[in-house]
Design a protein around this motif. Structure first.
Motif, short mmCIF file in Angstrom:
data_model
loop_
_atom_site.label_atom_id
_atom_site.label_comp_id
_atom_site.label_asym_id
_atom_site.label_seq_id
_atom_site.Cartn_x
_atom_site.Cartn_y
_atom_site.Cartn_z
N ILE A 125 0.85 -1.19 0.00
CA ILE A 125 0.00 0.00 0.00
C ILE A 125 0.89 1.24 0.00
CG2 ILE A 125 -1.68 1.35 1.34
CD1 ILE A 125 -2.71 -1.28 2.45
N PRO A 126 0.70 2.18 -0.93
CA PRO A 126 1.55 3.38 -0.96
C PRO A 126 1.28 4.29 0.24
CG PRO A 126 -0.24 3.58 -2.55
CD PRO A 126 -0.30 2.17 -2.01
N ARG A 127 2.27 5.00 0.67
CA ARG A 127 2.10 5.91 1.79
C ARG A 127 1.36 7.16 1.32
NH1 ARG A 127 7.72 5.63 5.27
NH2 ARG A 127 8.12 3.42 4.98
N SER A 128 0.48 7.64 2.19
CA SER A 128 -0.27 8.85 1.84
C SER A 128 0.45 10.11 2.33
CB SER A 128 -1.67 8.80 2.48
OG SER A 128 -1.56 8.66 3.89
N SER A 129 1.55 9.92 3.07
CA SER A 129 2.27 11.06 3.61
C SER A 129 3.03 11.82 2.52
CB SER A 129 3.25 10.58 4.69
OG SER A 129 4.11 11.62 5.07
N ASP A 130 3.24 13.11 2.76
CA ASP A 130 4.01 13.93 1.83
C ASP A 130 5.49 13.94 2.17
OD1 ASP A 130 1.76 14.65 0.41
OD2 ASP A 130 1.35 16.40 1.67
N VAL A 131 5.88 13.12 3.15
CA VAL A 131 7.28 13.07 3.54
C VAL A 131 8.12 12.59 2.36
CG1 VAL A 131 8.97 12.01 5.08
CG2 VAL A 131 6.73 12.67 5.95
N LYS A 132 9.25 13.26 2.15
CA LYS A 132 10.12 12.91 1.02
C LYS A 132 10.59 11.46 1.14
CE LYS A 132 14.44 14.29 -1.19
NZ LYS A 132 15.61 15.19 -1.12
N ALA A 133 10.58 10.77 0.01
CA ALA A 133 11.01 9.38 -0.01
C ALA A 133 12.45 9.26 0.45
CB ALA A 133 10.86 8.80 -1.41
N GLY A 134 12.75 8.14 1.11
CA GLY A 134 14.09 7.94 1.65
C GLY A 134 15.06 7.40 0.62
N LEU A 135 16.22 7.00 1.10
CA LEU A 135 17.27 6.46 0.24
C LEU A 135 16.88 5.08 -0.28
CD1 LEU A 135 20.27 7.50 2.48
CD2 LEU A 135 19.66 8.52 0.30
N THR A 136 17.33 4.76 -1.46
CA THR A 136 17.02 3.48 -2.09
C THR A 136 18.32 2.80 -2.53
OG1 THR A 136 16.85 4.39 -4.33
CG2 THR A 136 14.86 4.45 -2.96
N LEU A 137 18.17 1.61 -3.09
CA LEU A 137 19.33 0.87 -3.58
C LEU A 137 20.06 1.65 -4.67
CD1 LEU A 137 20.80 -1.81 -3.13
CD2 LEU A 137 19.42 -2.79 -4.95
N ARG A 138 19.31 2.40 -5.47
CA ARG A 138 19.93 3.17 -6.55
C ARG A 138 20.77 4.32 -6.01
NH1 ARG A 138 16.00 4.51 -11.49
NH2 ARG A 138 18.04 5.18 -12.26
N ASP A 139 20.42 4.80 -4.80
CA ASP A 139 21.26 5.83 -4.18
C ASP A 139 22.61 5.25 -3.75
OD1 ASP A 139 19.48 8.17 -4.18
OD2 ASP A 139 18.23 6.93 -2.88
N LEU A 140 22.60 3.95 -3.42
CA LEU A 140 23.84 3.28 -3.04
C LEU A 140 24.76 3.07 -4.23
CD1 LEU A 140 22.43 0.69 -0.53
CD2 LEU A 140 24.38 2.16 -0.06
N VAL A 141 24.21 2.50 -5.28
CA VAL A 141 25.01 2.22 -6.47
C VAL A 141 24.07 2.14 -7.67
CG1 VAL A 141 24.89 -0.26 -5.96
CG2 VAL A 141 26.63 0.59 -7.54
N ASP A 142 24.42 2.81 -8.74
CA ASP A 142 23.56 2.84 -9.91
C ASP A 142 24.41 2.97 -11.18
OD1 ASP A 142 21.26 2.99 -11.48
OD2 ASP A 142 21.16 5.19 -11.33
N PRO A 143 24.41 1.93 -12.03
CA PRO A 143 23.77 0.62 -11.82
C PRO A 143 24.69 -0.31 -11.03
CG PRO A 143 24.79 0.70 -13.97
CD PRO A 143 25.04 2.06 -13.35
N LEU A 144 24.12 -1.44 -10.58
CA LEU A 144 24.95 -2.42 -9.88
C LEU A 144 25.98 -3.01 -10.84
CD1 LEU A 144 22.45 -4.39 -7.62
CD2 LEU A 144 24.58 -3.33 -6.88
N PRO A 145 27.25 -3.03 -10.46
CA PRO A 145 28.29 -3.54 -11.37
C PRO A 145 28.27 -5.07 -11.43
CG PRO A 145 29.26 -2.91 -9.28
CD PRO A 145 27.81 -2.52 -9.20
N SER A 146 28.83 -5.58 -12.50
CA SER A 146 28.97 -7.02 -12.64
C SER A 146 30.14 -7.51 -11.79
CB SER A 146 29.23 -7.38 -14.10
OG SER A 146 30.47 -6.83 -14.54
N ALA A 147 30.29 -8.84 -11.70
CA ALA A 147 31.39 -9.41 -10.92
C ALA A 147 32.74 -8.95 -11.47
CB ALA A 147 31.30 -10.93 -10.92
#
Length: 426
Positions: free
Chosen positions: A261-283
């Motif tokens: 269920i999506p949040r109804s709050s207007d609070v800014k979305a937090g950090l995601t996996l893409r904030d960590l690394v984008d795109p994920l590198p290969s081995a």
């Protein structure tokens, strides 16, 4: 010569003293104050993750958010107390941190109210509200951190610790050196002597002091740029990366509990996996990063490793990237198995999220956190070493005045020895 040497002596002492004082201010107050905000954000997000995973596991109504939550909240409060103490001279920061402390109290109250709601919708609603409140707190902490980093940049770029401080020193020292050489030339013409050893020694001493002071100013500037510039950005990025790891797991847990269920709050979305690394590198790309190659991806991990090819940091970064790859794979499997209507009793998808094995979300997150911690330790050591070198006066505090006095004594002696010789001849 006395008039010329006075500012030379004064500037040499001031350059050494102000570089030491500025570095001490950065190392003891400004940098720890900024990083304490990142540390508080990471600890609070870890508490939020513990609450969410406890809720989805079915243990929340019985044991509450658990000991991990208690420990994380305790650490968050400790870091907030430290940050408030280090920002005691900044009225704006104190006001902001006072508001954050009030929100922290409200956050813990909402988590407690969520536990009284059992497994019902009220419990989920309160956890959602607490999580949104946590994001508001983290946003405030990051806003203050950005202001702190701007202050740090300004402090390490002040006139006294910049390379341009060597310009007025060099100008006055050059005038004194020129006077010594003019005196030497006059004595050579007047008394028919090719050299005056004492005057030449004085000139050599002044030239050495100029080189010494300019080198010290350049070293201080470079070390501050390293310890209070790039290393601080690296440390901050690594702490944000830890925050993002916790948030990825916590967000996935709340999605499973609520059925997406999506949040109804207007609070800014937090950090995601893409904030960590984008795109994920290969081995193969991860191995290249391990051996010192430039990251071919964006995100916080890339920011932390930028311009730093030290072996320990690259090893830790590669381990973190490998753990994040496992985290993404586990997150995709968890989402695929999660029931459409949500679950708060340890149903499908929960084991993939709460499991501590390396191929489960919580286990992969723990591996990433351990690697990021090692990177933080390595970066902190390098930053401390750079700041220690920047704080070193290089001997100028004593050496500058001594050199100036010696130059003056040698110059006067060089003049008098010819005057005595001239009087004897006369």
């Amino acid at each position: 010569m006395v008039l010329a040497l006075a500012p030379v002596l004064t500037l040499s002492v001031l350059i050494a003293d102000r570089s030491e004082a500025t570095t001490a201010e950065l190392r003891e107050r400004r940098i720890p104050g900024a990083l304490a905000l990142d540390q508080a954000a990471a600890a609070l997000t870890e508490a939020d993750r513990a609450t969410a995973t406890s809720l989805v596991s079915g243990a929340f109504s019985l044991t509450g958010p658990g000991q991990d939550y208690q420990d994380a909240v305790k650490r968050a409060n400790q870091f907030l107390t430290l940050a408030a103490d280090l920002h005691r001279e900044d009225s704006g920061a104190r006001a902001r941190l006072t508001g954050v402390n009030a929100l922290m109290v409200e956050y813990t109250i909402m988590v407690g109210l969520a536990q009284t709601g059992g497994d019902g919708p009220l419990s989920l609603a309160n956890v959602f509200y607490a999580s949104d409140l946590r994001r508001s707190i983290v946003t405030s902490l990051y806003e203050q951190r950005r202001a702190d980093l701007a202050d740090i940049r300004e402090a390490r770029s002040t006139w006294w610790v910049g390379t341009y401080v060597a310009v007025p020193f060099g100008a006055t020292a050059f005038v004194a050196l020129l006077l010594v050489l003019i005196a030497h030339g006059y004595l050579r013409r007047r008394f028919r002597r090719r050299i005056n050893p004492l005057l030449l020694l004085g000139a050599a001493g002044l030239a050495g002091l100029i080189a010494w002071t300019v080198l010290h100013a350049q070293t201080t500037h470079d070390r501050l740029a390293e310890g209070a510039g790039r290393r601080v950005a690296e440390q901050s990025a690594l702490w944000q990366a830890r925050t993002a790891v916790h948030e990825v797991v916590g967000t996935a847990a709340l999605d499973i509990a609520s059925g997406g269920i999506p949040r109804s709050s207007d609070v800014k979305a937090g950090l995601t996996l893409r904030d960590l690394v984008d795109p994920l590198p290969s081995a193969v790309e991860i191995e290249a990063v391990r051996t010192g190659g430039d990251p071919r991806f964006g995100g916080l991990i890339a920011t932390a490793m930028a311009e730093d090819r030290s072996r320990p940091l690259r090893e830790a970064g590669a381990r973190a990237l490998t753990a994040l790859t496992a985290l993404r794979a586990a997150a995709e499997r968890t989402k695929a198995q999660a029931p459409p209507g949500g679950t708060r009793d340890g149903g499908p998808g929960t084991a993939l999220l709460t499991g501590r094995a390396a191929d489960r979300m919580s286990g992969a997150a723990d591996d990433a956190q351990a690697a990021l911690t090692d990177a933080l330790i390595e970066g902190r050591g390098a930053a401390d070493a750079a700041l220690t070198e920047a704080a070193d006066d290089g001997g100028l505090t004593l050496g500058g005045p001594v050199t100036c006095v010696v130059v003056l004594v040698l110059s006067v002696a060089g003049l008098l020895i010819r005057r005595v010789e001239y009087g004897r001849l006369r």
